[in-house]
Design a protein around this motif. Structure first.
Motif, PDB file in Angstrom:
ATOM      1  N   LYS A  47      -7.310   0.747  -5.555  1.00  0.00           N
ATOM      2  CA  LYS A  47      -8.088   1.824  -4.916  1.00  0.00           C
ATOM      3  C   LYS A  47      -7.186   3.232  -4.670  1.00  0.00           C
ATOM      4  N   ILE A  48      -5.884   2.699  -4.064  1.00  0.00           N
ATOM      5  CA  ILE A  48      -5.082   3.851  -4.020  1.00  0.00           C
ATOM      6  C   ILE A  48      -4.469   4.584  -5.153  1.00  0.00           C
ATOM      7  N   TYR A  94       1.637   8.527 -12.964  1.00  0.00           N
ATOM      8  CA  TYR A  94       2.224   9.470 -11.864  1.00  0.00           C
ATOM      9  C   TYR A  94       2.177  10.745 -12.281  1.00  0.00           C
ATOM     10  N   ARG A  95       2.024  11.699 -11.289  1.00  0.00           N
ATOM     11  CA  ARG A  95       2.196  13.287 -11.582  1.00  0.00           C
ATOM     12  C   ARG A  95       3.136  13.899 -10.375  1.00  0.00           C
ATOM     13  N   ASP A 115      -6.812  -3.327  -3.023  1.00  0.00           N
ATOM     14  CA  ASP A 115      -6.815  -1.849  -2.444  1.00  0.00           C
ATOM     15  C   ASP A 115      -5.616  -1.141  -2.854  1.00  0.00           C
ATOM     16  N   ALA A 158       0.929   4.265  -2.830  1.00  0.00           N
ATOM     17  CA  ALA A 158       0.643   5.567  -2.395  1.00  0.00           C
ATOM     18  C   ALA A 158       1.900   6.439  -2.455  1.00  0.00           C
ATOM     19  N   ALA A 159       2.969   6.119  -2.520  1.00  0.00           N
ATOM     20  CA  ALA A 159       4.401   6.969  -2.862  1.00  0.00           C
ATOM     21  C   ALA A 159       4.411   7.167  -4.290  1.00  0.00           C
ATOM     22  N   PRO A 204       3.810  15.916  -7.225  1.00  0.00           N
ATOM     23  CA  PRO A 204       2.952  16.608  -6.142  1.00  0.00           C
ATOM     24  C   PRO A 204       3.045  18.149  -6.245  1.00  0.00           C
ATOM     25  N   THR A 205       2.288  18.811  -5.829  1.00  0.00           N
ATOM     26  CA  THR A 205       2.322  20.227  -6.079  1.00  0.00           C
ATOM     27  C   THR A 205       3.496  21.010  -5.597  1.00  0.00           C
ATOM     28  N   MET A 223       0.826  -1.014  -0.127  1.00  0.00           N
ATOM     29  CA  MET A 223       0.162   0.261  -0.107  1.00  0.00           C
ATOM     30  C   MET A 223       0.820   1.113   0.035  1.00  0.00           C
ATOM     31  N   ALA A 224       1.911   1.117   0.854  1.00  0.00           N
ATOM     32  CA  ALA A 224       2.825   2.318   1.050  1.00  0.00           C
ATOM     33  C   ALA A 224       3.354   2.656  -0.490  1.00  0.00           C
ATOM     34  N   THR A 264      -6.956   6.779  -6.470  1.00  0.00           N
ATOM     35  CA  THR A 264      -7.721   7.907  -5.912  1.00  0.00           C
ATOM     36  C   THR A 264      -6.504   8.883  -6.027  1.00  0.00           C
ATOM     37  N   LEU A 265      -5.176   8.512  -5.919  1.00  0.00           N
ATOM     38  CA  LEU A 265      -4.206   9.586  -5.777  1.00  0.00           C
ATOM     39  C   LEU A 265      -3.525   9.748  -7.280  1.00  0.00           C
ATOM     40  N   TYR A 266      -3.451   8.763  -8.039  1.00  0.00           N
ATOM     41  CA  TYR A 266      -2.875   8.931  -9.422  1.00  0.00           C
ATOM     42  C   TYR A 266      -3.591   8.438 -10.780  1.00  0.00           C
TER      43      TYR A 266
END
Lengths: 367, 367, 367, 367
Positions: free
Chosen positions: A348-349, A358-359, A345, A309-310, A361-362, A305-306, A352-354
């Motif tokens: 899902k992440i 990949y993009r 899962d 998410a990263a 972060p601000t 998951m980590a 949700t995030l990407y």
């Protein structure tokens, strides 16, 4: 050195640039920038070549020196994520790419049982070690060619892609003492869809060069694992060895690093923090191996998951139909049930995030 | 040693157990197990006490020896997640707990500007260093008591809780050369809601004991950071020092470990893989510090997401209204904009993976 | 910034320099260079003071900015080896300084038995832990003041010097639960000849400052151990904390670092390679601890020889009359017989390689 | 499993043991114990073979199971130091063995200039890299076969032995783009007296096996360098790979490990503490590389002295006639003058501490 052609440069102008490069005994690699313009990477020692040599050619817009020691695999060279095609699959694109399978290929029955649930879970790539780098000469060294053939057989039946590790340029000695006639690298390149280079060989530079040469034409993706104590700079330079010798389709795969941490809790320290660094420094897809990096089944879900998410573009996970009987690394192999939850899962992440791949972060400026 | 009372044990029976413990010059700690029964942890050297001594007392259901070197903070002692109350806030409960603020408290204006956006973002706890452990004696050592008062002032205005590091039992020397009359620990315990112990003091055992004694009555949460090269066993034993001396409300906070990795990419190696290990070994809340563990603003978003996905119960993040002018660690401080996106996306991951607070992944058996 | 006075500068000229420093709210430290001239180290933030301010004062020969982050303890500040006087003993001078004794002080009989053979072997300093930093709150925490008194008693009888670790500013809790009235630091400063700061407290900066203040007048040597994962820069800056707060008599003591190596072979990795680095960067004496750095008796001889050969000015070795019954660290304690051979052979190496004290190898230019 | 024959065992009895081993599909290695009796090491998976199978054969004195994962290279297998013959030279015997030369072979003139002073200093082995493992594909990769021939030429002229690294089973690409017809390993085995395996290939197990097979007959010594993050167990197992495949003449060479230490002070951490551990666990000669392990010329003298004092049987040192112009690793190359002092002082330490070759310190019991 990178040469950006103007938007309306002609084929003749492009050829003039190529000739100029060749005259200096340098090589090149051509890609297309975000906005459609042609970009030429000049390979080799550019230290004595002035930018002006190329700037004066008609059709050249600008010439940029790359400051990083790694060139072809850097974001400086090509800022967009490099999406690698493998069959119909995109690696480093929008979707997460899952790879799963046993540590070692053990027998036909084991392989087919696992292949069956991998197929059910719609995992696009099956892994399995035919040639095993073992710390002891007295341990099981892998089924070799026979194992590889079982894996090919699973691919035929289920339609997924397959990946296995090429451990070197030697001829494998089988358990019965016979010596295989092809080298390990030749077999792996011939039969798999993705060629894996293990952590132990990340700095075997002569071997990396051979891998590039053997996959130059097919442009088969090369999944390169980080050495257990490699710096990120040296990891990127190892990828550069492959790119500079003809195959830029390299997948960077993190698999844990050796630190002072307790082996009973974690066999290696999962190097998750390297994900954003690699994504910034390089345009290559970044994968993560939650099995070797943790060493224990009970940590695999959390670390998977980590990693997603990263920003990891893919996971390579060890699974076994009966971990307690595995010939190798059973403790880190997840069951079918665990694998299915990780896949569910992780997806899902990612979404949700990407959702579009990949993009950054601000506020993160590349270079 | 843990004594489980029967469900219908009386107060007299409980008292008999307590007396028996006191007669052996041991101490105890009482908690309530999942199913409502009373559980008594016997503290001190139990090696010479037989289980039968307690088993024979009426009202005692069973007696279990704890095998781990850490007792009170272990999952063996109390299998449920320990939820720590701090004011109206639950730490280690269902919701993620965010802590944010500047590395150093610098002046009233800076503190209030940051406090204002922290409040806007509904972050429940503000951090800020009044007493700074600096590697050079010639660097800014923190505003001391004055800074602490500004932080108290911000709490009064905005209503959040505050946390700052207690760097020792000494009397701080201010920038003007004056010496504070109270010790640093006394000031921090008196004015903050959560007492932070820094990585550098994780093995100052005499100090840990004093922290426990000074917070014994209030049971103020103690946020204990992992030493930069501490094993997880030693980290848990440091928490045990605090628990064994009277305050079990310890928050375990990971903040990166020292490895061979390149300082220019990562100041420390984020120890995200330790999250599932700590959750399994201990029932304490586990927090993560994405600022110190990475050292660079550009990595903070990714590592924050990873920490929450791996199961962290909270994040402690450095933020600054103008990172380029920060007196300390500006490079790792995120802007207001970055902080708001981290909070937004961290909450999404928490609710996706752990909607009811931390839970073990499938197939993970504790102990 | 270092101000070199001319050889014939007067006291008034020196006073003028001191006044000029004081006017800028800076402090100073005076030493005498090799050739007898007075050298003034200016302490504090010199970044905004021009050299010319001092160069214009009569009697000033030259003004040099120190480029290292550590100033007072650097070779730049004073190129000659700093020889620390402790009673009649020279530390960092011609002869190797041996320190030996048990890990923990256990009882009067043990202490006197060991003291007796230490005296026989003509070892000039006895060590012994009265206050023990233990990773578990349930382990023996040391005899405290009582142990210290036994050590003092041994000194009275045998005439050697004594050293013990000051673990903090707290009041020690004895085994019987009583609390000592003086702080640990006060007791150690009062009763020992050399004050030891342990690896775990190397970054407890408030504590280091207190140690300096309490030994400022007596100038008692402070034996500072390197933190288990401290960089050499941070180690030297910790020494600088003590020097900058009033006591430059610091002994740098290496004791092994935490790496990936197997604990069953070596508890830590002996950091012998740091000896030449510290000797070059700093003028302070460098000691080595072969007991903690290896963790096993069987490695102590070899690592002791290596340390002396690499240029260490002293060794601090754990010894026990009956290692198998030691309350702490028995595995790393050498017997009397082993100790005597180490002393004999270490002296041979010192006199062979460094007959006049440490000297730089050929071709090594300091700064 | 080790089978000790009785002193008066006959050839037939020995043959019966060999047959019994062969019948179980195991291999063997024969050596002679200290007291002249024949000792047979049984190779392969002995876990299912009972000792009694051999004990019952006439002429067998006793059968011992080896508990270490490494067998043939362990002290358990043969307690005496293994002295390797290379020409007229003893490696691991009474005298220290010095190896010196440039990092890279650069041109005829450089090689001969260095060879000349190596000969003058009576150094028995010259080193020089013909095939260079470089972290960047754009760096100088070594002169290849041409460099090797220059080295052979120097041997012819001066009579010393030569060693160079075999970097793999590939065919080297020369600077002019031509590809060598023999593999690197074949060239190195054919032309050198000692075959070096570099740290980066220590875990390329297929390659180690090939090295053993190619040197099986000649029994040329193989100088195996420890991987930069290899545990000592894995290092010994890598040596075991070579021994188990036919060549037990392995020299263990330490060359520094990767830790958290500052690169500007030390490129690696010299692993001097490993010397006594390897000497105890294994009977193989142990060498030390003070050049790569420190990375800076100014540390080489001190670390060389330390290695010899700790019990190293040899040193391999980089030297250059003009370090400032070296194509590779000039910073760590010592000058002729420095080299001569190292040799002089190293010999003094060896004769002082180990006049008859390595011996265990008092009180150290092997196994």
């Amino acid at each position: 050195m990178i040469i950006h052609m103007s938007r309306n440069a002609t084929q003749q102008q492009l050829q003039a640039v190529k000739d100029c490069i060749a005259n200096r005994e340098l090589a090149f690699d051509i890609s297309n920038g975000k906005t459609g313009v042609t970009v030429i990477g000049v390979l080799g020692d550019c230290s004595k070549v002035e930018e002006s040599v190329f700037e004066e050619i008609d059709g050249v817009d600008k010439v940029v020196k790359i400051s990083k020691p790694y060139k072809l695999v850097s974001r400086e060279f090509a800022p967009a994520n490099r999406v690698i095609k493998s069959g119909s699959m995109d690696i480093g694109g929008k979707s997460l790419v899952m790879i799963a399978g046993p540590c070692s290929l053990e027998n036909d029955n084991q392989i087919m049982t696992i292949a069956n649930y991998i197929s059910d879970l719609q995992i696009p790539v099956m892994r399995g070690g035919a040639y095993k780098p073992r710390t002891s000469p007295y341990s099981f060294q892998g089924m070799g060619f026979t194992g590889l053939q079982y894996l090919v057989h699973a691919r035929e039946k289920y339609g997924f892609q397959i990946v296995t590790e090429a451990t070197g340029l030697h001829n494998h000695e089988n358990e019965d003492g016979s010596i295989e006639s092809n080298t390990v690298l030749d077999n792996v390149v011939k039969y798999t869809d993705i060629v894996q280079i293990g952590a132990r060989n990340m700095k075997s530079y002569g071997f990396l060069r051979e891998v590039a040469i053997k996959t130059k034409e097919s442009k088969k993706p090369v999944l390169l694992k980080r050495g257990e104590s490699s710096t990120l700079k040296d990891f990127l330079l190892a990828a550069e060895y492959i790119a500079a010798n003809g195959n830029s389709n390299v997948i960077l795969c993190l698999r844990g690093i050796r630190t002072f941490e307790e082996e009973k809790f974690q066999r290696y320290t999962p190097d998750l923090g390297a994900i954003p660094v690699l994504k910034r420094e390089s345009n290559l897809p970044v994968f993560f191996d939650p099995s070797h990096s943790t060493g224990y089944r009970s940590n695999v879900y959390s670390v998977s998951m980590a990693a997603v998410a990263a920003g990891a573009d893919g996971l390579i996970i060890e699974t076994h139909n009966d971990p307690s009987t595995a010939l190798c690394d059973g403790e880190q192999s997840v069951t079918q049930q665990q694998l299915s939850e990780i896949i569910r899962d992780a997806a899902k992440i990612r979404s949700t995030l990407y959702p579009d791949g990949y993009r950054f972060p601000t506020g993160v400026v590349c270079n």
